[in-house]
Design a protein around this motif. Sequence first.
Motif, PDB file in Angstrom:
ATOM      1  N   GLU A  50      32.849  39.784  47.386  1.00 50.18           N
ATOM      2  CA  GLU A  50      31.641  40.436  46.871  1.00 50.18           C
ATOM      3  C   GLU A  50      31.743  41.958  46.989  1.00 50.18           C
ATOM      4  O   GLU A  50      31.368  42.686  46.068  1.00 50.18           O
ATOM      5  N   ASN A  51      32.257  42.443  48.100  1.00 52.31           N
ATOM      6  CA  ASN A  51      32.293  43.881  48.339  1.00 52.31           C
ATOM      7  C   ASN A  51      33.688  44.505  48.228  1.00 52.31           C
ATOM      8  O   ASN A  51      33.802  45.718  48.061  1.00 52.31           O
ATOM      9  N   ARG A  52      34.741  43.670  48.326  1.00 52.81           N
ATOM     10  CA  ARG A  52      36.109  44.195  48.251  1.00 52.81           C
ATOM     11  C   ARG A  52      36.944  43.297  47.340  1.00 52.81           C
ATOM     12  O   ARG A  52      37.927  42.679  47.747  1.00 52.81           O
ATOM     13  N   LEU A  53      36.545  43.240  46.083  1.00 49.24           N
ATOM     14  CA  LEU A  53      37.167  42.327  45.135  1.00 49.24           C
ATOM     15  C   LEU A  53      38.655  42.632  44.933  1.00 49.24           C
ATOM     16  O   LEU A  53      39.482  41.723  44.896  1.00 49.24           O
ATOM     17  N   ALA A  54      39.005  43.912  44.811  1.00 52.27           N
ATOM     18  CA  ALA A  54      40.399  44.273  44.544  1.00 52.27           C
ATOM     19  C   ALA A  54      41.312  43.856  45.694  1.00 52.27           C
ATOM     20  O   ALA A  54      42.397  43.289  45.475  1.00 52.27           O
ATOM     21  N   VAL A  55      40.891  44.126  46.927  1.00 50.69           N
ATOM     22  CA  VAL A  55      41.683  43.753  48.096  1.00 50.69           C
ATOM     23  C   VAL A  55      41.754  42.230  48.215  1.00 50.69           C
ATOM     24  O   VAL A  55      42.815  41.661  48.507  1.00 50.69           O
ATOM     25  N   SER A  56      40.654  41.567  47.980  1.00 51.94           N
ATOM     26  CA  SER A  56      40.627  40.099  48.039  1.00 51.94           C
ATOM     27  C   SER A  56      41.549  39.501  46.981  1.00 51.94           C
ATOM     28  O   SER A  56      42.185  38.462  47.211  1.00 51.94           O
ATOM     29  N   ASN A  57      41.618  40.146  45.820  1.00 50.58           N
ATOM     30  CA  ASN A  57      42.504  39.689  44.758  1.00 50.58           C
ATOM     31  C   ASN A  57      43.962  39.719  45.220  1.00 50.58           C
ATOM     32  O   ASN A  57      44.726  38.774  44.971  1.00 50.58           O
ATOM     33  N   LEU A  58      44.354  40.778  45.909  1.00 50.14           N
ATOM     34  CA  LEU A  58      45.726  40.879  46.409  1.00 50.14           C
ATOM     35  C   LEU A  58      46.006  39.828  47.480  1.00 50.14           C
ATOM     36  O   LEU A  58      47.107  39.266  47.543  1.00 50.14           O
ATOM     37  N   LEU A  59      45.013  39.542  48.300  1.00 51.27           N
ATOM     38  CA  LEU A  59      45.172  38.478  49.293  1.00 51.27           C
ATOM     39  C   LEU A  59      45.296  37.111  48.627  1.00 51.27           C
ATOM     40  O   LEU A  59      46.078  36.260  49.061  1.00 51.27           O
ATOM     41  N   ASP A  60      44.521  36.883  47.571  1.00 51.42           N
ATOM     42  CA  ASP A  60      44.629  35.624  46.829  1.00 51.42           C
ATOM     43  C   ASP A  60      46.028  35.452  46.257  1.00 51.42           C
ATOM     44  O   ASP A  60      46.602  34.351  46.282  1.00 51.42           O
TER      45      ASP A  60
END
Length: 358
Positions: free
Chosen positions: A268-278
Motif C-alpha cells: 500500500e505504501n511501498r509498492l515499488a519496493v514490494s514489487n522487487l521483493l515479489d
Amino acid sequence: MNLIKYGYRISQSSQFSRSISSSTTHHPTIYFTGIQPTGIPHLGNFFGSIEPWTELQNTVDKETQMMLSVVDQHAISLGPLPADQLRSNTHQMTASLIACGVDPKRTLLFRQSDVPHIAQLSWILGSLQTTSKLARLPQYKEKQQRFKKGDIPVGLLTYPLLQAADVLTFKATTVPVGEDQSQHLNLLGGLAYAFNKTYNTEIFPIPKQLTRESHARIRSLRDPEKKMSKSSGGERSRIEITDSRESIIEKCTKAQSDNAGKVTYDKENRLAVSNLLDLYSAVTKMPISEIQFSEWTTLDLKMNLAEAIDKKLKPIREKFDELQKSGEVDKILLENGEAACEIAEKNLKEIRRVVGFL
C-alpha cells in the motif's frame, strides 16, 4: 494425476455441466496451450506461462499428450509484420522455450502455421459465432482503441475463433492458461458445445481451464502498477531471459524504488519496493515471509535481486546461445510440425465429414 496438490486449479463453466455429464464419449487427456512469437521472452512470460508449462510437463503422467504451439498466425491479428521479423521472432521464441526447459521429446512443440487444418476449423467455428459476441470481449474492446474507427483488422475480431480452433483441432481436454483467459475459455467451451449440439455429435470435449494458484504476477521495473511488458515502459522496464549479467545489474539498480529507509514489504505504501521483493520471491522460490530482508537497504535488495536473476538465467542464456548456433530448432519445428499435421489431418477428416464437406 491429482494436480490440485501441486497448486493447480481446474475449472469449467457450469453451463456445460449437463452436456458433460450426459456424454458417452471418452476423450483422452490432452494438454494444449499456445504462446505468441514475440521474440525473446521476458521474466513476465517466463513465470506467467513458460515455467508453469515446464513444471506441468514434468508432473503429469508420461503417456499424457502435451502440445505447445508457437502461434505465429496470432502474431498478425493486429496487422502484418515484416516477414524477416516474424521468422526471427518465431525462431527465437522456440529456442527460448527449449532453453527454459520445454522438452520436445515430451512436449509436441510446433509452429501453428505449419498446420493449415487449424485455419479451416476456425472458419467452420465462425459459422457458429456472432460478431456481436466477439465484439463484447474485453481484449477486443481494449485493442480496438489502437485503430481508427472502421480500420480495425478482421483478425482482431476473429482472434478467439482461431484460438478455439488451436485447441479443438487436436481435441484437447485441458488448457493451461492464466485467469485473464477465462472469458476466452468460456467462449471456447461454448463453441465446442454448439458444434456438438448442432451436428448431434460428441466429437469435441469441452475443454477445462488449468490455472496455477501460485502464479507469479511480474510487474514492470519502472512502473510497478503495470505488468512487465514489451509493449510499454521501454527496455529497462523488463528483463529478458537472454539478458547479460551486466544488463541485469543495470536494470535492477535503475528499477523504481524509494528513499524510505530499510526494506519493508508494504504494497500500500511501498509498492515499488514490494514489487522487487515479489520478483525476488519468484526467482528464488522463497516465500516473502522467509526472506531475511529487514536489514537490507534498497540497494542491497536490488543487488541481491540482480544476483538471483543472473543465477537463474545463466544456464538458460547458455542453452539459448547453443541452440542459435546449431540447426536444432529448425529440425524440431520441421519434425514436430509434421507430427502435429498427422493428428490434425485425422481429426479434420472426421470434422469435415460431420459438417458435410466430405
